[in-house]
Design an enzyme around this catalytic site. Structure first.
Site, mmCIF file in Angstrom:
data_model
loop_
_atom_site.group_PDB
_atom_site.id
_atom_site.type_symbol
_atom_site.label_atom_id
_atom_site.label_comp_id
_atom_site.label_asym_id
_atom_site.label_seq_id
_atom_site.Cartn_x
_atom_site.Cartn_y
_atom_site.Cartn_z
ATOM 1 N N ARG A 129 -31.144 38.075 19.098
ATOM 2 C CA ARG A 129 -31.440 36.932 19.978
ATOM 3 C C ARG A 129 -31.172 35.632 19.213
ATOM 4 N NH1 ARG A 129 -37.379 38.004 22.536
ATOM 5 N NH2 ARG A 129 -36.576 37.959 24.690
ATOM 6 N N LYS B 50 -31.621 42.173 26.862
ATOM 7 C CA LYS B 50 -30.616 41.272 26.282
ATOM 8 C C LYS B 50 -29.669 40.775 27.350
ATOM 9 C CE LYS B 50 -28.258 39.026 23.283
ATOM 10 N NZ LYS B 50 -28.750 37.758 22.723
ATOM 11 N N CYS C 128 -20.202 35.900 24.471
ATOM 12 C CA CYS C 128 -21.505 36.417 24.897
ATOM 13 C C CYS C 128 -21.756 36.134 26.366
ATOM 14 C CB CYS C 128 -22.591 35.796 24.011
ATOM 15 S SG CYS C 128 -22.322 36.174 22.277
HETATM 16 N N1 LIG Z 1 -22.290 35.192 18.148
HETATM 17 C C1 LIG Z 1 -23.467 35.092 18.740
HETATM 18 O O1 LIG Z 1 -23.964 33.997 19.043
HETATM 19 C C2 LIG Z 1 -24.223 36.332 19.064
HETATM 20 C C3 LIG Z 1 -23.594 37.582 19.084
HETATM 21 N N2 LIG Z 1 -24.331 38.666 19.434
HETATM 22 C C4 LIG Z 1 -23.733 40.007 19.429
HETATM 23 O O2 LIG Z 1 -23.242 40.276 18.099
HETATM 24 C C5 LIG Z 1 -21.910 40.744 18.173
HETATM 25 C C6 LIG Z 1 -21.148 40.242 16.976
HETATM 26 O O3 LIG Z 1 -21.074 38.847 17.127
HETATM 27 P P1 LIG Z 1 -20.476 37.937 15.968
HETATM 28 O O4 LIG Z 1 -21.135 38.251 14.672
HETATM 29 O O5 LIG Z 1 -20.508 36.536 16.489
HETATM 30 O O6 LIG Z 1 -18.962 38.418 15.898
HETATM 31 P P2 LIG Z 1 -17.853 37.935 14.841
HETATM 32 O O7 LIG Z 1 -16.562 38.086 15.530
HETATM 33 O O8 LIG Z 1 -18.241 36.633 14.243
HETATM 34 O O9 LIG Z 1 -17.986 39.013 13.651
HETATM 35 C C7 LIG Z 1 -17.716 40.372 13.858
HETATM 36 C C8 LIG Z 1 -17.408 40.992 12.498
HETATM 37 O O10 LIG Z 1 -17.298 42.399 12.658
HETATM 38 C C9 LIG Z 1 -16.168 42.876 11.943
HETATM 39 N N3 LIG Z 1 -15.749 44.136 12.535
HETATM 40 C C10 LIG Z 1 -15.022 44.340 13.650
HETATM 41 N N4 LIG Z 1 -14.882 45.673 13.871
HETATM 42 C C11 LIG Z 1 -15.558 46.317 12.873
HETATM 43 C C12 LIG Z 1 -15.802 47.675 12.550
HETATM 44 N N5 LIG Z 1 -15.321 48.663 13.302
HETATM 45 N N6 LIG Z 1 -16.529 47.959 11.445
HETATM 46 C C13 LIG Z 1 -17.014 46.959 10.684
HETATM 47 N N7 LIG Z 1 -16.834 45.646 10.928
HETATM 48 C C14 LIG Z 1 -16.103 45.338 12.023
HETATM 49 C C15 LIG Z 1 -15.154 41.742 12.038
HETATM 50 O O11 LIG Z 1 -14.208 41.835 10.998
HETATM 51 C C16 LIG Z 1 -16.068 40.518 11.915
HETATM 52 O O12 LIG Z 1 -16.236 40.145 10.568
HETATM 53 C C17 LIG Z 1 -21.370 40.175 19.494
HETATM 54 O O13 LIG Z 1 -20.365 40.962 20.030
HETATM 55 C C18 LIG Z 1 -22.583 40.144 20.378
HETATM 56 O O14 LIG Z 1 -22.681 41.392 21.030
HETATM 57 C C19 LIG Z 1 -25.659 38.587 19.775
HETATM 58 C C20 LIG Z 1 -26.296 37.377 19.742
HETATM 59 C C21 LIG Z 1 -25.648 36.185 19.359
HETATM 60 C C1 LIG Z 2 -29.933 33.242 26.542
HETATM 61 C C2 LIG Z 2 -29.336 32.404 25.477
HETATM 62 O O1 LIG Z 2 -29.699 31.281 25.267
HETATM 63 N N1 LIG Z 2 -28.360 32.970 24.742
HETATM 64 C C3 LIG Z 2 -27.760 32.237 23.652
HETATM 65 C C4 LIG Z 2 -26.252 32.336 23.766
HETATM 66 O O2 LIG Z 2 -25.736 31.562 22.738
HETATM 67 P P1 LIG Z 2 -24.195 31.019 22.774
HETATM 68 O O3 LIG Z 2 -23.797 30.833 21.353
HETATM 69 O O4 LIG Z 2 -23.382 31.886 23.645
HETATM 70 O O5 LIG Z 2 -24.254 29.546 23.358
HETATM 71 P P2 LIG Z 2 -24.768 28.947 24.733
HETATM 72 O O6 LIG Z 2 -25.593 27.760 24.394
HETATM 73 O O7 LIG Z 2 -25.363 29.987 25.582
HETATM 74 O O8 LIG Z 2 -23.401 28.408 25.398
HETATM 75 C C5 LIG Z 2 -22.498 29.280 25.977
HETATM 76 C C6 LIG Z 2 -21.491 28.400 26.737
HETATM 77 O O9 LIG Z 2 -22.137 27.797 27.869
HETATM 78 C C7 LIG Z 2 -22.007 26.388 27.820
HETATM 79 N N2 LIG Z 2 -23.253 25.815 28.343
HETATM 80 C C8 LIG Z 2 -24.447 26.158 27.773
HETATM 81 C C9 LIG Z 2 -25.616 25.673 28.299
HETATM 82 C C10 LIG Z 2 -25.579 24.806 29.419
HETATM 83 O O10 LIG Z 2 -26.602 24.331 29.916
HETATM 84 N N3 LIG Z 2 -24.358 24.472 29.954
HETATM 85 C C11 LIG Z 2 -23.185 24.963 29.437
HETATM 86 O O11 LIG Z 2 -22.109 24.637 29.945
HETATM 87 C C12 LIG Z 2 -21.744 26.053 26.367
HETATM 88 O O12 LIG Z 2 -21.004 24.858 26.254
HETATM 89 C C13 LIG Z 2 -20.927 27.250 25.915
HETATM 90 O O13 LIG Z 2 -19.568 27.079 26.224
HETATM 91 O O14 LIG Z 2 -25.840 33.687 23.665
HETATM 92 C C14 LIG Z 2 -26.249 34.363 22.471
HETATM 93 C C15 LIG Z 2 -25.776 35.795 22.565
HETATM 94 O O15 LIG Z 2 -26.421 36.580 23.203
HETATM 95 O O16 LIG Z 2 -24.772 36.071 21.966
HETATM 96 C C16 LIG Z 2 -27.766 34.318 22.357
HETATM 97 O O17 LIG Z 2 -28.196 34.986 21.193
HETATM 98 C C17 LIG Z 2 -28.213 32.884 22.364
HETATM 99 O O18 LIG Z 2 -29.634 32.828 22.263
#
Ligand SMILES: NC(=O)C1=CN([C@@H]2O[C@H](COP(=O)(O)OP(=O)(O)OC[C@H]3O[C@@H](n4cnc5c(N)ncnc54)[C@H](O)[C@@H]3O)[C@@H](O)[C@H]2O)C=CC1
Ligand SMILES: CC(=O)N[C@@H]1[C@@H](OP(=O)(O)OP(=O)(O)OC[C@H]2O[C@@H](n3ccc(=O)[nH]c3=O)[C@H](O)[C@@H]2O)O[C@H](C(=O)O)[C@@H](O)[C@@H]1O
Length: 453
Positions: A176, A230, A284
């Site tokens: 989260r 989630k 996401c």
């Molecule tokens: N970015 C965010 O704000 C959030 C992301 N998530 C979840 O976390 C997941 C990962 O997000 P990020 O860390 O932002 O992605 P990212 O793209 O920044 O990093 C992913 C990493 O995983 C590696 N990777 C890809 N395939 C692999 C494999 N088979 N084995 C080992 N490593 C591998 C890549 O090389 C990269 O370094 C998302 O798909 C989403 O489901 C959840 C909450 C917040």
């Molecule tokens: C429910 C929630 O707030 N989820 C968050 C969200 O983070 P994320 O990095 O995707 O950013 P975001 O603030 O949701 O923005 C996503 C997109 O939506 C746009 N956005 C966001 C809020 C808003 O009021 N208006 C808007 O246009 C942003 O510019 C961006 O393009 O998604 C993440 C995730 O699940 O990957 C999660 O961990 C984060 O807490």
């Protein structure tokens, strides 16, 4: 020592976990995985990170973080690597053999036809299966469609490892976390949701996260319920942003500044209308609705419509700009337009589903010469725009500037030299950034009101 073992004394398990006797592997060392691995290292004492990117692995083993814009992460990675509590490898098998807790946080994106792409998850789980031992616990933190842990991950682990499904644990414990505040979030900004594929999995996962987070644990009945939590958080956000965007499109019909009305509506606690913008990006929020739509028989018209509304915003932004130029006696065809921001959100180096792509495509389609600036992105040409340093934009004789992503660096542009340009403010920051002056600022939802004059 494996934690998936109800016969062991929980206090003894906690002691073992926090004293390095329960090695942890974290598979996926990106924006979320590296902060997570560093906090696990800080808490558990022995973490082996796995990534397919050799450059990522080498950098971490040299004590460096490759993630930008995460306060505290570089120091924590350096500290934990120096202390021998964190190391990285590209070998999933090596890590799986060594670990007793296996955490998966690899990308779970969408394919081009909006099907969830679980290829990385499957590869990571197969790698873990090769080294899985009796009593191990596998924790999935990356967002997955409902039923993935119980219906896909656990059977796959069993078939690859040869273990029975009741000899190891599987839990879904959603990340989260928001980029830019990852360490704070992981350490306990919010309660941690935990859902076990069986009771003992849930107990073991709760024990681990009870050490990792300073906040509460929210135990769910099963892994599927935790997966749904989630996704519910994410679709709540997508639908509410779509509501804000739909209302913003009524600004001229109503003859009001919709943003002002939204702010006023939100002054009472039952209203939380989100913020209109040029679109919803990242891997996401725009992806999660499809994790539900593609996995449920029942129709979900609200989720589908919200996606359509949010995906219409880049074109709406271009339409606003073209109208604004026309009102100034200029034609977007043949105009020079500077796009500020390529990433999907300020300060985050991520361009998947970025609204900037649609804005640039729309401007190109209307015959504009498109320049673009983003402090985090080098390859701007691939988006169909000519790269320009933000500071140089006042020298480019632009007809319009459209702010898609409010990187703080853009506040330093010499806005005083852009009084002759149309300024389309996608994120509601330009009045503050421009200050006093004779500007033409259009906002999404701001109606005919041209602020700054
Ligand atoms: N970015 C965010 O704000 C959030 C992301 N998530 C979840 O976390 C997941 C990962 O997000 P990020 O860390 O932002 O992605 P990212 O793209 O920044 O990093 C992913 C990493 O995983 C590696 N990777 C890809 N395939 C692999 C494999 N088979 N084995 C080992 N490593 C591998 C890549 O090389 C990269 O370094 C998302 O798909 C989403 O489901 C959840 C909450 C917040
Ligand atoms: C429910 C929630 O707030 N989820 C968050 C969200 O983070 P994320 O990095 O995707 O950013 P975001 O603030 O949701 O923005 C996503 C997109 O939506 C746009 N956005 C966001 C809020 C808003 O009021 N208006 C808007 O246009 C942003 O510019 C961006 O393009 O998604 C993440 C995730 O699940 O990957 C999660 O961990 C984060 O807490």
């Amino acid at each position: 020592m494996g934690l998936y073992d109800s016969q062991r004394d929980p206090d003894e398990q906690r002691r073992a976990f926090t004293s390095g006797e329960v090695p942890v592997s974290v598979v996926g060392l990106g924006k979320m995985g590296l902060p997570l691995a560093a906090v696990y290292a800080e808490t558990a004492g022995e973490v082996i990170g796995v990534d397919v990117d050799q450059g990522v692995v080498d950098g971490i083993n040299e004590g460096r973080s490759h993630i930008k814009g995460e306060p505290g992460l570089s120091d924590l990675v350096a500290e934990q690597v120096e202390a021998g509590r964190l190391r990285a490898t590209t070998s999933a098998a090596e890590a799986a053999e060594a670990a007793a807790v296996h955490v998966v946080i690899v990308p779970t994106p969408l394919t081009d036809d909006h099907e969830p792409d679980l290829g990385a998850l499957t590869a990571a789980v197969e790698g873990i299966g090769e080294g899985l031992s009796k009593g191990d616990l596998v924790v999935v933190e990356c967002t997955v469609p409902p039923g993935t842990c119980e219906g896909r991950v656990r059977p796959l682990l069993s078939s690859v490892s040869g273990l029975d499904e009741d000899e190891f644990g599987v839990a879904f414990c959603p990340e989260r976390t928001s980029s830019g505040r990852a360490l704070k979030d992981i350490r306990g900004a919010y309660p941690k949701v935990v859902g076990g594929a069986d009771e003992e999995s849930g107990r073991a996962a709760e024990l681990i996260y009870g050490e990792l987070t300073s906040n509460d644990i929210v135990p769910m009945a099963d892994a599927t319920s935790a997966e749904a939590v989630k996704l519910f958080e994410g679709v709540y956000r997508d639908v509410n942003i779509a509501l804000a965007n739909e209302l913003a499109k009524l600004d001229r019909d109503l003859g009001i500044d919709v943003n002002e009305a939204i702010d006023a509506a939100n002054t009472q606690p039952f209203c939380d209308i989100h913020t209109p913008g040029p679109g919803v990006g990242g891997h996401c929020i725009p992806f999660y609705p499809y994790f539900i739509m593609k996995y449920t028989e029942t129709d979900t018209p609200l989720l589908r419509t919200a996606r359509e509304v949010n995906d219409s915003m880049p074109a709406h932004t271009v339409h606003l700009l073209a109208d604004g130029l026309e009102a100034m006696g200029r034609d977007v065809d043949g105009s020079t337009v500077a796009v500020l921001g390529i990433t999907y959100r300020a300060g985050v180096e991520e361009t998947r589903k970025t609204p900037a792509a649609g804005v640039i495509d729309g401007l190109n389609a209307r015959g504009a010469k498109v320049l673009a600036a983003d402090p985090l992105i080098d390859d701007i040409e691939s988006f169909g725009a000519t790269p320009v340093d933000a500071a140089d934009i006042p020298d480019e004789d632009v007809d319009a500037v459209v702010l898609v992503t409010a990187h703080e660096e853009f506040a330093d542009i010499d806005w005083g030299r852009l009084e002759d340009a149309l300024l389309v403010d996608g994120r509601g920051v330009l009045e503050e950034w421009c200050g006093e002056g004779d500007y033409r600022i259009l906002t999404i939802g701001g109606g005919e009101r041209v602020s700054g004059q």
